[in-house]
Structure formats: C-alpha cells, structure tokens
Design a protein around this motif. Structure first.
Motif, short mmCIF file in Angstrom:
data_model
loop_
_atom_site.label_atom_id
_atom_site.label_comp_id
_atom_site.label_asym_id
_atom_site.label_seq_id
_atom_site.Cartn_x
_atom_site.Cartn_y
_atom_site.Cartn_z
N LEU A 32 0.85 -1.21 0.00
CA LEU A 32 0.00 0.00 0.00
C LEU A 32 0.88 1.25 0.00
CD1 LEU A 32 -2.78 -0.99 2.58
CD2 LEU A 32 -2.82 -1.27 0.09
N SER A 33 1.85 1.28 -0.87
CA SER A 33 2.87 2.33 -0.83
C SER A 33 2.40 3.65 -1.43
CB SER A 33 4.14 1.86 -1.55
OG SER A 33 3.86 1.54 -2.90
N LYS A 34 1.33 3.64 -2.23
CA LYS A 34 0.85 4.88 -2.83
C LYS A 34 -0.60 5.13 -2.45
CE LYS A 34 3.96 4.82 -6.82
NZ LYS A 34 4.06 4.85 -8.30
N TRP A 35 -0.89 6.38 -2.09
CA TRP A 35 -2.24 6.77 -1.67
C TRP A 35 -2.70 7.97 -2.48
CZ3 TRP A 35 -5.06 4.34 2.32
CH2 TRP A 35 -4.38 3.27 2.93
N ILE A 36 -3.99 7.99 -2.81
CA ILE A 36 -4.56 9.11 -3.56
C ILE A 36 -5.62 9.79 -2.70
CG2 ILE A 36 -4.05 8.19 -5.85
CD1 ILE A 36 -6.90 7.11 -5.96
N LYS A 37 -5.71 11.10 -2.83
CA LYS A 37 -6.67 11.86 -2.04
C LYS A 37 -8.02 11.92 -2.74
CE LYS A 37 -2.91 14.55 -0.05
NZ LYS A 37 -2.24 15.87 0.08
N TRP A 38 -9.07 11.87 -1.93
CA TRP A 38 -10.43 11.91 -2.46
C TRP A 38 -10.66 13.23 -3.18
CZ3 TRP A 38 -13.76 8.21 -3.27
CH2 TRP A 38 -15.11 8.51 -3.49
N PRO A 39 -11.22 13.19 -4.40
CA PRO A 39 -11.36 14.43 -5.18
C PRO A 39 -12.28 15.46 -4.55
CG PRO A 39 -12.46 12.57 -6.26
CD PRO A 39 -11.63 11.99 -5.16
N SER A 40 -13.17 15.03 -3.64
CA SER A 40 -14.10 15.98 -3.02
C SER A 40 -13.62 16.48 -1.66
CB SER A 40 -15.49 15.33 -2.86
OG SER A 40 -16.02 14.95 -4.11
N ASN A 41 -12.36 16.25 -1.34
CA ASN A 41 -11.82 16.77 -0.07
C ASN A 41 -11.95 18.28 0.00
OD1 ASN A 41 -11.03 14.38 1.15
ND2 ASN A 41 -8.94 14.44 0.37
N PRO A 42 -12.14 18.85 1.21
CA PRO A 42 -12.31 18.16 2.49
C PRO A 42 -13.73 17.66 2.68
CG PRO A 42 -12.37 20.52 2.84
CD PRO A 42 -12.09 20.32 1.36
N LEU A 43 -13.87 16.58 3.45
CA LEU A 43 -15.19 16.00 3.69
C LEU A 43 -15.91 16.68 4.84
CD1 LEU A 43 -14.36 12.19 3.36
CD2 LEU A 43 -15.03 13.81 1.58
N ILE A 44 -15.17 17.14 5.85
CA ILE A 44 -15.76 17.80 7.02
C ILE A 44 -14.99 19.09 7.27
CG2 ILE A 44 -16.32 17.61 9.47
CD1 ILE A 44 -16.24 14.56 9.15
N THR A 45 -15.71 20.19 7.36
CA THR A 45 -15.07 21.49 7.59
C THR A 45 -15.50 22.15 8.89
OG1 THR A 45 -16.80 22.61 6.32
CG2 THR A 45 -14.83 21.90 5.11
#
Length: 537
Positions: free
Chosen positions: A136-149
């Motif tokens: 699990l060496s690579k991670w991608i961020k969710w395109p709708s970030n941030p989820l909670i503000t």
C-alpha cells in the motif's frame, strides 16, 4: 518475610542502536532521520500490518507534518516505505495531521486532519492507489476533499458501525462551554458526514487530543490524550442519545491512566490474526539534543489491550510476538533471591525501597532505578509531597490537619498536600489522584482514608535517574528506552527515555534501600533476563 511485588513485573530495558547509529534504540519504531510524533492509522490489511506516523522529512524539530509509513509481516520487524501522504493541496497545504484508517467494504480508507491555507483544521480522505500492492505504498486523495469542515477540530478516530450499517467517527473539538470533548459524526457512505453532537465531554479539562473509540471483549472503550498523558475508560453507548457513559472511572481520572510515563497520542487497531486490540503510543524526548542527533521521537512497543475479570478496568502488555526477539542462549534465570545478597544483588542508598538498577555504572554513580516505595500509614505523611493532580487550593487553611479534613469532606479528593512554605489561601492542595511521593521538608501529605482501605499498604512505582557529574571529554553512552509492565493485572505501565553519560553504564543490579528495609527481608520469586535482537530486518 516480605515478598517483593516488583518482580511480578515484566521489565524491558531497550536501547543501544541500529548498526550505523549507536544512539538509536534497537526495538522501537522510528524513521532513519528527522522528526516523528503521533502514531497514525495503524491497520492490518491483506497479510501485512501498516503503521503510519506524523513525520517531518526535512527537520528533526517537527515543523511541517507528513504521514510516514512502515509495514510489517509480524508487527515486530518493520520495513520503511515512501511518504504516504504529503501536504500538497489547498486543504492540507499547512500539514497532514493525525488520523486513522478504517476498513470500509474491504478497502482501507484513511481519514486525516488537513491544515488548510487559512490554518483551519478540516477532515480529509485518502485511499490506496493499488489494492493489489501488499505494501500500500501509494495513496490518492479523495477528489471531493475536504469532507468535514465544521466544527473546527482534529484527530479523527477509526470508524465504527451500528446494527443499521451507519458509520460513526469522533474527533477532538475545543470550545468555551465544554473545554474537553470529542464530537460525533455519522455517515451512510463514508463520504457525506453529518455532525451529531459531543459524544463525551467534561467542564474542566484542557483540549482533548487523539480521541479513540473501540471494543475490547465486547466492551466499549474511549481513549483520549490530555495533559501530556493518555487515559481510557470502559463504558457504553446510549443507543438513542449516542452518548458515551463511563461505567467505572472517566477518561480524565488518575486511575484511568494508560501509562504513567512518556506515552502520548496513542492509536489502537484491531489485529484479526491474533484477535486482539493493539495500542501504540508516541515516546517523546526528554533532552535537547535532537537537532544535533538529527532525529527525535519513536513509538512504544505494540501493546495488547485486555479487560479485567470484572469487565470494568483495562490493562495492557507487550504483544506476544515480541518474544521472538529473545536470544534464547542469552537467557539468565534467577529464583528465590533473598536480598541483601552478593553482587550483582546489592544494597544501595536510594529513595526507593527495592527494585532494579539498569544502565548502571559499576560503582552505581550513574543508574536508572526502576523500583517501589511502599507505605502502610498513608493518611498522614510529614515531610512528603505528592506533586500533581491539583484541582483546588483551599482558602483559609492554616495547618495540615485542616487540609486533611478538607480532603475528607470533598467527594472528588483522593489525596492532599499542605505546604507550610506557601502563603495562606495557597497552601492546601486537593488532588484528584494519588501522585508519586517526593521528599519535602515543608510539606505534609496524605491519602484519603477511604482510598487506603483501612491501612492497606499502598505501593508507588518509580523510575529514578541518578547521574554523576559528567567529566570533560567523556563520550556519551547509547540512549535507551525503559518500558515497565505489571504482569498480573496489567493495570500499571511506565515508559521513559534514558540518556546515560558514561559508556560503562550498561550494568544491571537488584537493590534494596538499606535505610527503608531495616529488619525486613525482600525475596524475589523469579527474575528472567534476555538479550534481544533488533527489529530492523
């Protein structure tokens, strides 16, 4: 004959170095260089354990935070991986702060706190780029970030589900009305989150950090970090109100300490291979040499969490897999040792009654003592202070007896100290816990009678350091970590960092205090000693 309770304790002395750095501990997780603090998002997935951590890859003083990453087959030997999450988006450009990993429909999903362009704290999500990659060496961020503000807070926990497949998570939030609290969110899809309310709070603590909520043997546990230490409590979740209700001791009480030493910002996760909840804490440094060394901070040994027989208290012990580090031919076993005896079992003068001296020079001028102080009459102790855990200074007190009476009348008070050197209205201190004793010519202290259970002997466990004046030109010995666990009930653990000054400070001795054990015999039932191999493969 008095039997020494100390040696029902498992004592692990950890130190020395990796092969190329004599100052780095051999058995604790830390990156090759620079800054480490909170454990983040530990998880077991597809045959491997993953441990993320707060990491500054460019500085040993922790300026900007990334998520570092290790993985392991056995939770003992670890392999470093590239940075998992970096601050490279507007919503996290000022830091990737603490978070957790949850398994959602078979997929590990990270929720972390991002520090955005305006330095607000927002909650964001990241997913593995390739689920077939065991590292699990690579991670991608969710395109709708941030989820909670909102509300502004940090350190989201691992999520849990109810019987209707609703997800819940908590994170730490600070406000004027409720100073220490964790807030609760819910979601059906793990993307769209709805704020509910504070799940638990109190009116007098400082800001809670790194809250966690999990199950141990079908009991719900809440854990929080505050005042530089970690606390936990067994409780239950109200099925309607969705509030956490402690069953025996709350998360801010002295009796609920996870570790009485340097153990903070811990994270836990479920280990399905061994059916155990595992917790790991951050061990910070006590010296000012981190920048010179080029690194600071490490993680504690992984600890397995378990319930007491009555289901109301929690304990921890090192995971069994760590026993694989033992070098069996190094094993030394002692049985039925009567103290005082011959070297290396010797009398020493110390504040403690009996215990172990570790990382000691041969003459004992430098040593770290892991030992006990016992007292039978604890309700009134002249010339002793119990510093810490103050919650109220009683006005108008002129003597120690009146201070004792004030404690007896206050339901929250567990111990007290009267300091004759301080001015009236600031000399009687009521305490919500029973801190360790410290000698003082001006103080008288006591433990409330109900806490002593009619003169039952109380035991304080300490780690003391004694250092001689360092001579000019002396090289510093390898650094070390000491973790102590009470092996029967598992209720007590103490962790500390040790910085010996002399290369020869590598000896072990059992001691009794010649002043405090007159006319008593100390018997050690069993003492086992092993050399351990390094965790680095």
């Amino acid at each position: 004959m008095k039997k020494a309770l100390l040696f029902g304790f498992l004592i692990i002395v950890l130190g020395i170095s990796q092969a190329d750095d004599r100052f780095r501990p051999q058995y604790h997780l830390l990156p090759p260089s620079n800054w480490l603090n909170d454990p983040n998002g530990p998880v077991y997935y597809n045959g491997y354990y993953h441990m993320f951590f707060q990491y500054d890859p460019d500085s040993p003083v922790g300026i900007m935070k990334y998520w570092g990453h290790f993985y392991s087959k056995d939770m003992v030997h670890w392999i470093g991986l590239p940075i998992a999450i970096a601050p490279d988006q507007p919503y996290d450009i000022n830091g990737i702060w603490t978070g957790s990993t949850s398994i959602v429909n078979g997929v590990p999903i990270i929720i972390y706190t991002g520090i955005n362009e305006s330095h607000a704290q927002v909650q964001c999500q990241a997913l593995p780029a390739n689920l077939t990659d065991p590292t699990l060496s690579k991670w991608i961020k969710w395109p709708s970030n941030p989820l909670i503000t909102s509300p502004n807070g940090r350190d989201p926990s691992t999520a849990f589900q109810d019987d209707h497949n609703n997800y819940y998570l908590i994170y730490a939030f600070d406000c004027d009305e409720l100073s220490g609290q964790a807030v609760l969110f819910t979601s059906r899809d793990f993307v769209n989150w709805t704020y509910l309310h504070p799940i638990h709070s109190n009116h007098y603590d400082t800001f809670w950090e790194c809250p966690d909520i999990f199950n141990v043997s079908n009991r719900l546990v809440m854990k929080v970090s505050l005042r530089g230490q970690d606390f936990w409590a067994v409780g239950e979740l109200d099925p309607i109100q969705k509030n956490f209700r402690p069953l025996a001791g709350d998360v801010d009480e002295y009796t609920q300490l996870i570790d009485q030493g340097k153990f903070y910002a811990s994270k836990s996760f479920y280990d399905p291979i061994h059916d155990q909840q595992v917790i790991v804490g951050w061990i910070g440094e006590d010296d000012d040499q981190g920048e010179k060394r080029g690194w600071q901070g490490m993680h504690s040994l992984p600890r397995s969490i378990f319930l007491s027989n009555d289901g109301l208290q929690l304990g921890s012990r090192p995971i069994e897999a760590l026993q694989t580090l033992r070098v069996e031919e190094s094993h030394r076993y002692f049985h039925n040792i009567v103290l005082p005896s011959t070297i290396p079992f010797e009398l020493v003068h110390d504040d403690l009654d009996f215990g172990l001296s570790v990382l000691s020079t041969l003459d004992g001028s430098q040593r770290t003592s892991v030992g006990m102080m016992t007292r039978t009459n604890t309700t009134f102790m002249p010339n002793w202070d119990v510093p810490g855990w103050d919650y109220f200074s009683v006005p108008g007190i002129t003597n120690s007896l009146d201070c004792q009476h004030a404690c007896d009348q206050d339901i929250k008070c567990r111990s007290w100290t009267f300091d004759s050197a301080k001015q009236m209205n600031n000399n009687c201190f009521l305490k919500s816990g029973i801190p360790n004793l410290v000698a003082s010519l001006t103080c008288t202290s006591g433990v409330k009678q109900s806490e002593t259970k009619q003169q039952q002997q109380l035991v304080w466990v300490y780690i003391n350091r004694t250092l001689s004046q360092r001579s000019s030109g002396t090289s510093r010995a390898p650094l070390a970590v000491v973790e102590v666990f009470e092996s029967q009930g598992g209720r007590l653990a103490i962790t500390t960092r040790v910085y010996p000054e002399e290369d020869t400070a590598q000896n072990l001795a059992v001691y009794v205090n010649s002043g405090s054990t007159t006319n008593q015999t100390i018997v050690i039932d069993t003492l086992d000693i092993w050399t351990l191999n390094s965790i680095w493969t």
